[in-house]
Scaffold this motif. Structure first.
Motif, PDB file in Angstrom:
ATOM      1  N   MET A   1      72.921 110.848  -6.179  1.00 25.73           N
ATOM      2  CA  MET A   1      72.228 110.599  -7.414  1.00 25.73           C
ATOM      3  C   MET A   1      72.094 109.087  -7.578  1.00 25.73           C
ATOM      4  N   GLU A   2      70.872 108.649  -7.889  1.00 27.43           N
ATOM      5  CA  GLU A   2      70.614 107.232  -8.138  1.00 27.43           C
ATOM      6  C   GLU A   2      69.805 107.104  -9.418  1.00 27.43           C
ATOM      7  N   TYR A   3      70.117 106.077 -10.192  1.00 28.55           N
ATOM      8  CA  TYR A   3      69.439 105.833 -11.468  1.00 28.55           C
ATOM      9  C   TYR A   3      68.802 104.455 -11.420  1.00 28.55           C
ATOM     10  N   THR A   4      67.550 104.375 -11.819  1.00 31.60           N
ATOM     11  CA  THR A   4      66.806 103.117 -11.813  1.00 31.60           C
ATOM     12  C   THR A   4      66.182 102.911 -13.178  1.00 31.60           C
ATOM     13  N   GLY A   5      66.320 101.719 -13.739  1.00 28.43           N
ATOM     14  CA  GLY A   5      65.744 101.415 -15.044  1.00 28.43           C
ATOM     15  C   GLY A   5      66.799 101.431 -16.130  1.00 28.43           C
ATOM     16  N   TYR A   6      66.321 101.436 -17.372  1.00 27.71           N
ATOM     17  CA  TYR A   6      67.231 101.430 -18.507  1.00 27.71           C
ATOM     18  C   TYR A   6      66.547 102.082 -19.704  1.00 27.71           C
ATOM     19  N   VAL A   7      67.295 102.941 -20.376  1.00 23.43           N
ATOM     20  CA  VAL A   7      66.798 103.593 -21.582  1.00 23.43           C
ATOM     21  C   VAL A   7      67.866 103.475 -22.657  1.00 23.43           C
ATOM     22  N   GLU A   8      67.501 102.907 -23.785  1.00 24.41           N
ATOM     23  CA  GLU A   8      68.420 102.870 -24.914  1.00 24.41           C
ATOM     24  C   GLU A   8      68.486 104.262 -25.519  1.00 24.41           C
ATOM     25  N   PRO A   9      69.628 104.636 -26.092  1.00 29.94           N
ATOM     26  CA  PRO A   9      69.713 105.948 -26.735  1.00 29.94           C
ATOM     27  C   PRO A   9      68.583 106.125 -27.749  1.00 29.94           C
ATOM     28  N   GLY A  10      67.842 107.200 -27.605  1.00 30.73           N
ATOM     29  CA  GLY A  10      66.725 107.468 -28.498  1.00 30.73           C
ATOM     30  C   GLY A  10      65.504 106.618 -28.231  1.00 30.73           C
ATOM     31  N   GLY A  11      65.517 105.821 -27.169  1.00 31.87           N
ATOM     32  CA  GLY A  11      64.422 104.909 -26.880  1.00 31.87           C
ATOM     33  C   GLY A  11      63.318 105.500 -26.021  1.00 31.87           C
ATOM     34  N   TYR A  12      63.263 106.811 -25.925  1.00 35.28           N
ATOM     35  CA  TYR A  12      62.230 107.470 -25.127  1.00 35.28           C
ATOM     36  C   TYR A  12      61.652 108.623 -25.933  1.00 35.28           C
ATOM     37  N   ASP A  13      60.454 109.065 -25.559  1.00 33.94           N
ATOM     38  CA  ASP A  13      59.852 110.180 -26.284  1.00 33.94           C
ATOM     39  C   ASP A  13      59.549 111.379 -25.390  1.00 33.94           C
ATOM     40  N   GLN A  14      59.842 111.243 -24.083  1.00 31.47           N
ATOM     41  CA  GLN A  14      59.559 112.348 -23.173  1.00 31.47           C
ATOM     42  C   GLN A  14      60.437 112.234 -21.938  1.00 31.47           C
ATOM     43  N   VAL A  15      60.871 113.380 -21.424  1.00 34.49           N
ATOM     44  CA  VAL A  15      61.550 113.449 -20.131  1.00 34.49           C
ATOM     45  C   VAL A  15      60.703 114.365 -19.250  1.00 34.49           C
ATOM     46  N   VAL A  16      60.365 113.867 -18.072  1.00 30.97           N
ATOM     47  CA  VAL A  16      59.548 114.623 -17.129  1.00 30.97           C
ATOM     48  C   VAL A  16      60.399 114.907 -15.893  1.00 30.97           C
ATOM     49  N   PHE A  17      60.386 116.158 -15.471  1.00 30.43           N
ATOM     50  CA  PHE A  17      61.115 116.555 -14.269  1.00 30.43           C
ATOM     51  C   PHE A  17      60.137 116.820 -13.142  1.00 30.43           C
ATOM     52  N   ARG A  18      60.514 116.363 -11.956  1.00 33.96           N
ATOM     53  CA  ARG A  18      59.710 116.533 -10.745  1.00 33.96           C
ATOM     54  C   ARG A  18      60.627 117.163  -9.707  1.00 33.96           C
ATOM     55  N   GLY A  19      60.277 118.333  -9.221  1.00 33.93           N
ATOM     56  CA  GLY A  19      61.123 119.007  -8.248  1.00 33.93           C
ATOM     57  C   GLY A  19      61.746 120.250  -8.838  1.00 33.93           C
ATOM     58  N   ARG A  20      62.858 120.657  -8.247  1.00 36.47           N
ATOM     59  CA  ARG A  20      63.495 121.922  -8.632  1.00 36.47           C
ATOM     60  C   ARG A  20      64.885 121.682  -9.186  1.00 36.47           C
ATOM     61  N   ARG A  21      64.995 121.809 -10.484  1.00 35.97           N
ATOM     62  CA  ARG A  21      66.313 121.635 -11.115  1.00 35.97           C
ATOM     63  C   ARG A  21      67.267 122.748 -10.709  1.00 35.97           C
ATOM     64  N   ASP A  22      66.746 123.949 -10.450  1.00 36.59           N
ATOM     65  CA  ASP A  22      67.609 125.080 -10.100  1.00 36.59           C
ATOM     66  C   ASP A  22      68.335 124.873  -8.770  1.00 36.59           C
ATOM     67  N   THR A  23      67.745 124.091  -7.865  1.00 36.57           N
ATOM     68  CA  THR A  23      68.404 123.808  -6.586  1.00 36.57           C
ATOM     69  C   THR A  23      69.003 122.400  -6.566  1.00 36.57           C
ATOM     70  N   ARG A  24      68.956 121.741  -7.718  1.00 30.55           N
ATOM     71  CA  ARG A  24      69.494 120.384  -7.864  1.00 30.55           C
ATOM     72  C   ARG A  24      68.836 119.396  -6.900  1.00 30.55           C
ATOM     73  N   GLU A  25      67.521 119.520  -6.764  1.00 22.98           N
ATOM     74  CA  GLU A  25      66.719 118.583  -5.975  1.00 22.98           C
ATOM     75  C   GLU A  25      65.529 118.184  -6.838  1.00 22.98           C
ATOM     76  N   PHE A  26      65.712 117.114  -7.588  1.00 21.80           N
ATOM     77  CA  PHE A  26      64.678 116.729  -8.538  1.00 21.80           C
ATOM     78  C   PHE A  26      64.782 115.247  -8.884  1.00 21.80           C
ATOM     79  N   ILE A  27      63.738 114.783  -9.571  1.00 15.62           N
ATOM     80  CA  ILE A  27      63.754 113.448 -10.168  1.00 15.62           C
ATOM     81  C   ILE A  27      63.487 113.652 -11.654  1.00 15.62           C
ATOM     82  N   ALA A  28      64.253 112.985 -12.483  1.00 13.91           N
ATOM     83  CA  ALA A  28      64.025 112.986 -13.933  1.00 13.91           C
ATOM     84  C   ALA A  28      63.492 111.608 -14.307  1.00 13.91           C
TER      85      ALA A  28
END
Length: 84
Positions: A1-28
């Motif tokens: 797992m790698e995280y890039t960027g920075y988000v303040e709590p409540g500082g976003y209005d959308q989360v987009v998922f790419r890939g398959r969360r059920d197999t734990r192979e995705f990007i958020a």
């Protein structure tokens, strides 16, 4: 797992998922106003550089294309429909 960027709590209005969360192979992606603030890849390799480019570009992206695994992340940079 790698995280890039920075988000303040409540500082976003959308989360987009790419890939398959059920197999734990995705990007958020955390977005604000259509712009990627941060991305976290989980068991998806060789995407840190394109995620970083999306974050640092400050460019708006199409959320449906961001979620589509068939659309290369690099294609979202300088997309003709994006504003930035």
């Amino acid at each position: 797992m790698e995280y890039t960027g920075y988000v303040e709590p409540g500082g976003y209005d959308q989360v987009v998922f790419r890939g398959r969360r059920d197999t734990r192979e995705f990007i958020a992606f955390w977005l604000s106003g259509g712009r990627v603030l941060a991305g976290m890849n989980v068991n998806v390799w060789d995407v840190t550089d394109p995620i970083r480019a999306l974050v640092t570009s400050g460019q708006a992206v199409d959320a449906s294309e961001l979620a589509d695994v068939d659309v290369p992340l690099t294609q979202l940079l300088n997309h003709p429909d994006a504003t930035g």
